[in-house]
Design a protein around this motif. Sequence first.
Motif, PDB file in Angstrom:
ATOM      1  N   LEU A  97      -7.408   7.340  -1.313  1.00  0.00           N
ATOM      2  CA  LEU A  97      -6.259   8.001  -0.711  1.00  0.00           C
ATOM      3  C   LEU A  97      -5.070   7.080  -0.544  1.00  0.00           C
ATOM      4  O   LEU A  97      -3.959   7.529  -0.299  1.00  0.00           O
ATOM      5  N   VAL A  98      -5.303   5.776  -0.664  1.00  0.00           N
ATOM      6  CA  VAL A  98      -4.247   4.778  -0.600  1.00  0.00           C
ATOM      7  C   VAL A  98      -4.373   3.909  -1.856  1.00  0.00           C
ATOM      8  O   VAL A  98      -5.470   3.549  -2.264  1.00  0.00           O
ATOM      9  N   LEU A  99      -3.238   3.586  -2.434  1.00  0.00           N
ATOM     10  CA  LEU A  99      -3.198   2.786  -3.657  1.00  0.00           C
ATOM     11  C   LEU A  99      -2.359   1.542  -3.424  1.00  0.00           C
ATOM     12  O   LEU A  99      -1.458   1.534  -2.583  1.00  0.00           O
ATOM     13  N   MET A 125       0.832  -1.172   0.000  1.00  0.00           N
ATOM     14  CA  MET A 125       0.000   0.000   0.000  1.00  0.00           C
ATOM     15  C   MET A 125       0.877   1.236   0.000  1.00  0.00           C
ATOM     16  O   MET A 125       1.972   1.241   0.529  1.00  0.00           O
ATOM     17  N   LYS A 126       0.357   2.268  -0.645  1.00  0.00           N
ATOM     18  CA  LYS A 126       1.122   3.494  -0.809  1.00  0.00           C
ATOM     19  C   LYS A 126       0.163   4.677  -0.782  1.00  0.00           C
ATOM     20  O   LYS A 126      -0.931   4.611  -1.319  1.00  0.00           O
ATOM     21  N   ARG A 127       0.598   5.749  -0.144  1.00  0.00           N
ATOM     22  CA  ARG A 127      -0.225   6.952  -0.097  1.00  0.00           C
ATOM     23  C   ARG A 127      -0.412   7.521  -1.500  1.00  0.00           C
ATOM     24  O   ARG A 127       0.502   7.509  -2.314  1.00  0.00           O
ATOM     25  N   ASN A 128      -1.595   8.054  -1.763  1.00  0.00           N
ATOM     26  CA  ASN A 128      -1.859   8.777  -2.990  1.00  0.00           C
ATOM     27  C   ASN A 128      -1.183  10.141  -2.841  1.00  0.00           C
ATOM     28  O   ASN A 128      -1.535  10.918  -1.954  1.00  0.00           O
ATOM     29  N   THR A 129      -0.222  10.428  -3.696  1.00  0.00           N
ATOM     30  CA  THR A 129       0.567  11.660  -3.563  1.00  0.00           C
ATOM     31  C   THR A 129      -0.230  12.913  -3.913  1.00  0.00           C
ATOM     32  O   THR A 129       0.286  14.023  -3.771  1.00  0.00           O
ATOM     33  N   ASP A 130      -1.475  12.752  -4.354  1.00  0.00           N
ATOM     34  CA  ASP A 130      -2.345  13.901  -4.608  1.00  0.00           C
ATOM     35  C   ASP A 130      -2.977  14.422  -3.320  1.00  0.00           C
ATOM     36  O   ASP A 130      -3.790  15.348  -3.364  1.00  0.00           O
ATOM     37  N   PHE A 131      -2.638  13.819  -2.182  1.00  0.00           N
ATOM     38  CA  PHE A 131      -3.132  14.294  -0.888  1.00  0.00           C
ATOM     39  C   PHE A 131      -1.939  14.648  -0.013  1.00  0.00           C
ATOM     40  O   PHE A 131      -1.017  13.858   0.143  1.00  0.00           O
ATOM     41  N   MET A 132      -1.981  15.837   0.540  1.00  0.00           N
ATOM     42  CA  MET A 132      -0.875  16.333   1.354  1.00  0.00           C
ATOM     43  C   MET A 132      -1.330  16.487   2.805  1.00  0.00           C
ATOM     44  O   MET A 132      -2.446  16.931   3.075  1.00  0.00           O
ATOM     45  N   LEU A 133      -0.449  16.138   3.721  1.00  0.00           N
ATOM     46  CA  LEU A 133      -0.711  16.298   5.150  1.00  0.00           C
ATOM     47  C   LEU A 133      -0.265  17.695   5.561  1.00  0.00           C
ATOM     48  O   LEU A 133       0.863  18.103   5.286  1.00  0.00           O
ATOM     49  N   ARG A 134      -1.161  18.424   6.196  1.00  0.00           N
ATOM     50  CA  ARG A 134      -0.855  19.785   6.627  1.00  0.00           C
ATOM     51  C   ARG A 134      -1.303  19.983   8.068  1.00  0.00           C
ATOM     52  O   ARG A 134      -2.285  19.413   8.504  1.00  0.00           O
ATOM     53  N   ARG A 163      -5.381  -2.875  15.885  1.00  0.00           N
ATOM     54  CA  ARG A 163      -5.859  -3.546  14.671  1.00  0.00           C
ATOM     55  C   ARG A 163      -7.160  -2.908  14.175  1.00  0.00           C
ATOM     56  O   ARG A 163      -7.339  -2.679  12.976  1.00  0.00           O
ATOM     57  N   THR A 164      -8.061  -2.600  15.098  1.00  0.00           N
ATOM     58  CA  THR A 164      -9.324  -1.959  14.732  1.00  0.00           C
ATOM     59  C   THR A 164      -9.070  -0.600  14.087  1.00  0.00           C
ATOM     60  O   THR A 164      -9.689  -0.252  13.074  1.00  0.00           O
ATOM     61  N   ASP A 165      -8.148   0.169  14.659  1.00  0.00           N
ATOM     62  CA  ASP A 165      -7.799   1.482  14.103  1.00  0.00           C
ATOM     63  C   ASP A 165      -7.224   1.347  12.696  1.00  0.00           C
ATOM     64  O   ASP A 165      -7.617   2.080  11.785  1.00  0.00           O
ATOM     65  N   VAL A 166      -6.301   0.422  12.519  1.00  0.00           N
ATOM     66  CA  VAL A 166      -5.669   0.237  11.204  1.00  0.00           C
ATOM     67  C   VAL A 166      -6.696  -0.233  10.181  1.00  0.00           C
ATOM     68  O   VAL A 166      -6.794   0.335   9.085  1.00  0.00           O
ATOM     69  N   GLU A 167      -7.459  -1.261  10.512  1.00  0.00           N
ATOM     70  CA  GLU A 167      -8.445  -1.788   9.563  1.00  0.00           C
ATOM     71  C   GLU A 167      -9.450  -0.714   9.166  1.00  0.00           C
ATOM     72  O   GLU A 167      -9.765  -0.552   7.990  1.00  0.00           O
ATOM     73  N   GLY A 168      -9.962   0.004  10.148  1.00  0.00           N
ATOM     74  CA  GLY A 168     -10.964   1.020   9.868  1.00  0.00           C
ATOM     75  C   GLY A 168     -10.431   2.172   9.044  1.00  0.00           C
ATOM     76  O   GLY A 168     -11.027   2.551   8.022  1.00  0.00           O
ATOM     77  N   PHE A 169      -9.302   2.733   9.463  1.00  0.00           N
ATOM     78  CA  PHE A 169      -8.773   3.910   8.777  1.00  0.00           C
ATOM     79  C   PHE A 169      -8.212   3.558   7.401  1.00  0.00           C
ATOM     80  O   PHE A 169      -8.517   4.238   6.414  1.00  0.00           O
ATOM     81  N   VAL A 170      -7.419   2.500   7.310  1.00  0.00           N
ATOM     82  CA  VAL A 170      -6.852   2.119   6.012  1.00  0.00           C
ATOM     83  C   VAL A 170      -7.971   1.706   5.049  1.00  0.00           C
ATOM     84  O   VAL A 170      -7.932   2.037   3.867  1.00  0.00           O
ATOM     85  N   GLY A 171      -8.991   1.029   5.556  1.00  0.00           N
ATOM     86  CA  GLY A 171     -10.132   0.670   4.719  1.00  0.00           C
ATOM     87  C   GLY A 171     -10.814   1.903   4.147  1.00  0.00           C
ATOM     88  O   GLY A 171     -11.161   1.950   2.956  1.00  0.00           O
ATOM     89  N   ALA A 172     -11.007   2.923   4.978  1.00  0.00           N
ATOM     90  CA  ALA A 172     -11.622   4.169   4.514  1.00  0.00           C
ATOM     91  C   ALA A 172     -10.723   4.881   3.501  1.00  0.00           C
ATOM     92  O   ALA A 172     -11.216   5.452   2.514  1.00  0.00           O
ATOM     93  N   LEU A 173      -9.415   4.832   3.717  1.00  0.00           N
ATOM     94  CA  LEU A 173      -8.486   5.449   2.767  1.00  0.00           C
ATOM     95  C   LEU A 173      -8.573   4.773   1.407  1.00  0.00           C
ATOM     96  O   LEU A 173      -8.603   5.448   0.371  1.00  0.00           O
ATOM     97  N   TYR A 174      -8.607   3.452   1.389  1.00  0.00           N
ATOM     98  CA  TYR A 174      -8.764   2.713   0.131  1.00  0.00           C
ATOM     99  C   TYR A 174     -10.086   3.068  -0.540  1.00  0.00           C
ATOM    100  O   TYR A 174     -10.143   3.305  -1.747  1.00  0.00           O
TER     101      TYR A 174
END
Length: 89
Positions: free
Chosen positions: A85-87, A1-10, A70-81
């Motif tokens: 936002l994640v590729l 998995m890799k961050r979508n570079t079209d989104f920037m953290l600010r 695990r719940t945090d990772v599954e939930g957040f990464v799932g939403a990013l996909y």
Amino acid sequence: MKRNTDFMLRDIAGEVILVPTGAATQQFNGMITLNEVAAFIWKNLDESKSKEELVDKIMDEFEVDEETARTDVEGFVGALYEHGLVLDE
């Protein structure tokens, strides 16, 4: 998995926010406010080879048990996909 570079953290006025840039502005209207754990996950996505590695990193960084991490990772990464936002590499 890799961050979508079209989104920037600010950091805007003390809030950690993901902001769309480039082509992402055509698909995604708005910004995403992240809590401390979500920001940590975002910052560690590219270096982590798996969700398991992210779970381990969260347990090392924060005082949480494996189930919570695990719940945090599954939930957040799932939403990013879900929102592109994640590729996959």
